[in-house]
Design an enzyme around this catalytic site. Sequence first.
Site, short mmCIF file in Angstrom:
data_model
loop_
_atom_site.label_atom_id
_atom_site.label_comp_id
_atom_site.label_asym_id
_atom_site.label_seq_id
_atom_site.Cartn_x
_atom_site.Cartn_y
_atom_site.Cartn_z
N GLY A 136 0.78 -1.23 0.00
CA GLY A 136 0.00 0.00 0.00
C GLY A 136 0.82 1.28 0.00
N ALA A 137 2.13 1.18 -0.27
CA ALA A 137 2.96 2.40 -0.35
C ALA A 137 3.12 2.83 -1.80
CB ALA A 137 4.33 2.13 0.27
N LEU A 139 4.09 0.87 -4.21
CA LEU A 139 5.21 0.16 -4.83
C LEU A 139 4.79 -1.16 -5.45
CD1 LEU A 139 7.98 0.94 -2.18
CD2 LEU A 139 7.53 2.12 -4.33
N SER A 140 3.49 -1.40 -5.51
CA SER A 140 2.90 -2.54 -6.19
C SER A 140 3.33 -3.91 -5.65
CB SER A 140 3.16 -2.48 -7.70
OG SER A 140 2.18 -3.27 -8.33
N SER A 141 3.02 -4.13 -4.39
CA SER A 141 3.19 -5.48 -3.84
C SER A 141 2.28 -6.46 -4.57
CB SER A 141 2.88 -5.49 -2.34
OG SER A 141 1.51 -5.22 -2.11
N SER A 142 1.18 -5.97 -5.15
CA SER A 142 0.27 -6.87 -5.86
C SER A 142 0.93 -7.43 -7.12
CB SER A 142 -1.06 -6.18 -6.18
OG SER A 142 -0.85 -5.01 -6.94
N GLU A 174 -5.70 -9.87 -11.31
CA GLU A 174 -6.04 -8.71 -10.47
C GLU A 174 -7.42 -8.15 -10.85
OE1 GLU A 174 -2.70 -6.50 -9.37
OE2 GLU A 174 -3.84 -4.86 -8.48
N ASP A 186 2.05 -2.08 -13.82
CA ASP A 186 2.79 -2.68 -12.69
C ASP A 186 3.34 -4.04 -13.07
OD1 ASP A 186 1.71 -0.46 -11.54
OD2 ASP A 186 0.47 -1.52 -10.08
N TYR A 238 -10.38 9.42 -8.66
CA TYR A 238 -9.89 8.66 -9.81
C TYR A 238 -11.00 8.54 -10.86
CZ TYR A 238 -8.01 4.58 -12.35
OH TYR A 238 -7.56 3.72 -13.31
#
Length: 396
Positions: A136-137, A139-142, A174, A186, A238
């Site tokens: 959630g920073a 940086l695309s952990s997903s 996703e 990403d 968005y």
Amino acid sequence: MTTPIDTATAARTLLTEVAGAVDAPTWSAPGRVNLIGEHTDYNDGFVFPFAIEYRTHVALATRGDGMIRVASTFDETPVEVALSELDDLFPARRDEVTEWARYPLGVAWALLQAAGVDASTVTGVDLAFASDVPVGAGLSSSAAIEGATATALAETWGIDLDRVELAKVGRRAENDAVGAPTGIMDQMASMLGRADAATFLDCRSLDAQVIDLGFAAAGLELLVMDTGVKHSHATGGYGERRAACERAAAALGVPALRDVSTEDLERLESLVDEVTLRRARHVVTENQRVLDTVRTLREAGPAAIGDVLVASHVSMRDDFEISVPELDTAVDAALAAGAVGARMTGGGFGGAAIALVSSDSAEKVTDAVASAFSDAGFAAPNIFTVTPSPGAGRDA
Ligand code: ADP
Ligand code: MG
């Protein structure tokens, strides 16, 4: 944050706990940061992200009963389903699956579908995940968990899809298995990353070029300044921005703002309201700035891209109006302390800004941003460097 080796070991240790397997092979995929090109993806435009050194590792063991079990250091309870059930679960019954497990199980599902492979013909697997990508920073952990899963399963199942296809598998997971309507930036960045390079991606054709950044040779570093701010109107904001972009493209009679040049913007003035015009102006000029960044890197090197990074921030702040005071403070303080360039990164309304700095001024910039936050009464930011790094693959 831990080192990559610790994280791979953590994944193996978890696999031993869950499935008894020892010394299992591991694969990993990185998070990413976007150097420039914001809100251009859904306008069929250009983005320029790079993979970072923070990665998600997965340890894998095969099993003989046609089941897939996933476990993560993020969550105590492993999730297990029959491979033959994936087609029933996704997308219709995805709500029955614990949210985090939809990422790896969704990748398994999307991978088999993309390859046209029947679940009954592949081996069952146990997968154990550990990650040092901050969640959630921005940086695309997903994308990291998707990329790790896709490369591990493709190799184990003998599925021969190229990296762009594996990136699409991640997006499908996703979008359809998790239910998050994201683009493909990403996953492409995480799949195609290379040391000291960034991925120049055309979001319409999915043409991707890996472009040398030359940060190391120029003595430059990239700082991430995570404000920790998460604004509740991010989702609505968005949607409103997307709608404005679609309105502007429709007014000009083109499929997407990608098809609009900076000269065309004059024509738009008489066709839409002032706010819509500014939204479109951000996207059109941002696309041009991505192209300018790639050209400038080639012609003059990375120390010359500072101005275009700053112009991107100003455009997001004034035209697209997605910045927040914390992001502006981070950018202004970094520039005042000597950063080569700085801008907010990601969707906006919070999240992180980045600053390109010379290695010997990184500490000074970090201190300056921290004290600017303290002076403004903001919570302390989390500031760290990221290094352009290799993409997804099997660990040595
Ligand atoms: P980000 O900006 O970090 O990509 P997202 O909301 O897109 O944020 O994805 C984060 C989600 O991905 C987490 O909430 C979790 O469900 C899943 N996830 C990411 N990494 C892991 C992991 N190592 N183990 C389990 N789940 C993970
Ligand atoms: Mg994500």
